[in-house]
Design a protein around this motif. Structure first.
Motif, short mmCIF file in Angstrom:
data_model
loop_
_atom_site.label_atom_id
_atom_site.label_comp_id
_atom_site.label_asym_id
_atom_site.label_seq_id
_atom_site.Cartn_x
_atom_site.Cartn_y
_atom_site.Cartn_z
N TYR A 188 24.66 13.67 50.96
CA TYR A 188 24.12 12.35 50.63
C TYR A 188 24.63 11.91 49.27
O TYR A 188 24.49 12.61 48.27
N SER A 190 23.89 9.10 47.53
CA SER A 190 23.00 8.35 46.66
C SER A 190 21.61 8.96 46.66
O SER A 190 21.21 9.63 47.62
N GLU A 192 18.87 7.37 46.89
CA GLU A 192 18.06 6.70 47.90
C GLU A 192 18.25 7.35 49.26
O GLU A 192 17.28 7.57 50.00
N ASP A 193 19.50 7.63 49.60
CA ASP A 193 19.78 8.26 50.89
C ASP A 193 19.17 9.66 50.96
O ASP A 193 18.64 10.07 51.99
#
Length: 267
Positions: A188, A190, A192-193
């Motif tokens: 991932y 980011s 957020e991800d």
């Protein structure tokens, strides 16, 4: 942690090796360990309920009749192997025998859930199939291996299990939902991800626990070495069983007693 693993190992060996007479009595028959385990169970429940660690309504395994029931037993069979795949120390397996024999002698069937090692996905070297031959030798009953721990095949094999038989599910840690930790968080890019993936996994962990619970009528936690972890099969799964259908096994209170009570030196 290493410290926790060491403490658990010491307790297993103290119960099985340092107390040879008690161990022999426990392994001779399902009922022979009643005095030792029952006394430990009372101390265990008394101590834990005083700290509100477990609910007062947890069922006592000694008072439960498993006749005709499928019991999902979470054990800690995380045993060491040599290069040929042979078990080099079966202490943890033998320590769980009183619980397994209680269920089987009542006329119930056992569904074993355990982990081996710390796999990141499926690993043949950590398959629970490796423990099946020795478990047959220890229990003298039919032991069947299920190559998965969830899904249609697991459900079919669990339903087909007969009284007096044992079904060993595949290593529960082959599923990342067991520990609730992402196998490959670096994929991932980011924050957020990553946060979204972790949240999704937590929901999938609950679903996995519920799916595992559907395999059996009763849940027994006898995984002393892993019970402190908030994993799907050691903690979350209990909420999907009625109060009178979930309990600790015989190893848990005996192990707890060895940790909390002073031991008498052997001379």
């Amino acid at each position: 942690t290493r410290k926790e693993s060491s403490a658990a190992s010491d307790v297993y060996k103290r119960q099985v090796h340092v107390r040879p007479a008690a161990a022999r009595r426990a392994e001779s028959s399902a009922g022979a360990d009643t005095d030792l385990a029952s006394s430990a169970h009372k101390h265990f429940l008394s101590s834990f309920t005083q700290t509100n660690y477990i609910p007062l309504f947890m069922t006592n395994i000694h008072q439960f009749d498993f006749s005709g029931l499928h019991a999902l037993v979470r054990v800690d069979f995380n045993v060491p192997f040599d290069d040929q795949g042979q078990i080099t120390d079966d202490t943890r397996m033998r320590a769980a025998l009183p619980t397994l024999r209680k269920i089987l002698s009542d006329g119930g069937s056992v569904i074993i859930a355990t982990h081996l090692g710390r796999p990141k996905g499926r690993d043949p070297k950590l398959s629970t199939e490796l423990i099946v031959p020795h478990l047959k030798e220890l229990t003298h009953v039919p032991v069947i291996h299920c190559p998965v721990s969830r899904g249609a095949q697991a459900q079919e094999m669990a339903q087909a299990l007969q009284p007096g038989e044992i079904l060993v599910l595949e290593n529960v840690r082959f599923e990342e939902e067991e520990q609730g930790k992402l196998n490959n968080p670096d994929q991932y890019t980011s924050e957020e991800d990553l946060k979204a993936a972790k949240a999704d996994l937590k929901e999938r962990q609950k679903a996995y626990a519920q799916e595992m619970a559907a395999l059996a009528d009763v849940y027994v936690n006898d995984a002393f070495g892993a019970a402190h972890r908030a994993h799907a099969t050691t903690a979350l799964i209990a909420q999907y069983f009625a109060a009178d259908k979930k309990m600790f096994g015989m190893l848990m209170p005996v192990s707890y007693t060895h940790l909390t009570l002073p031991t008498t030196p052997y001379v």
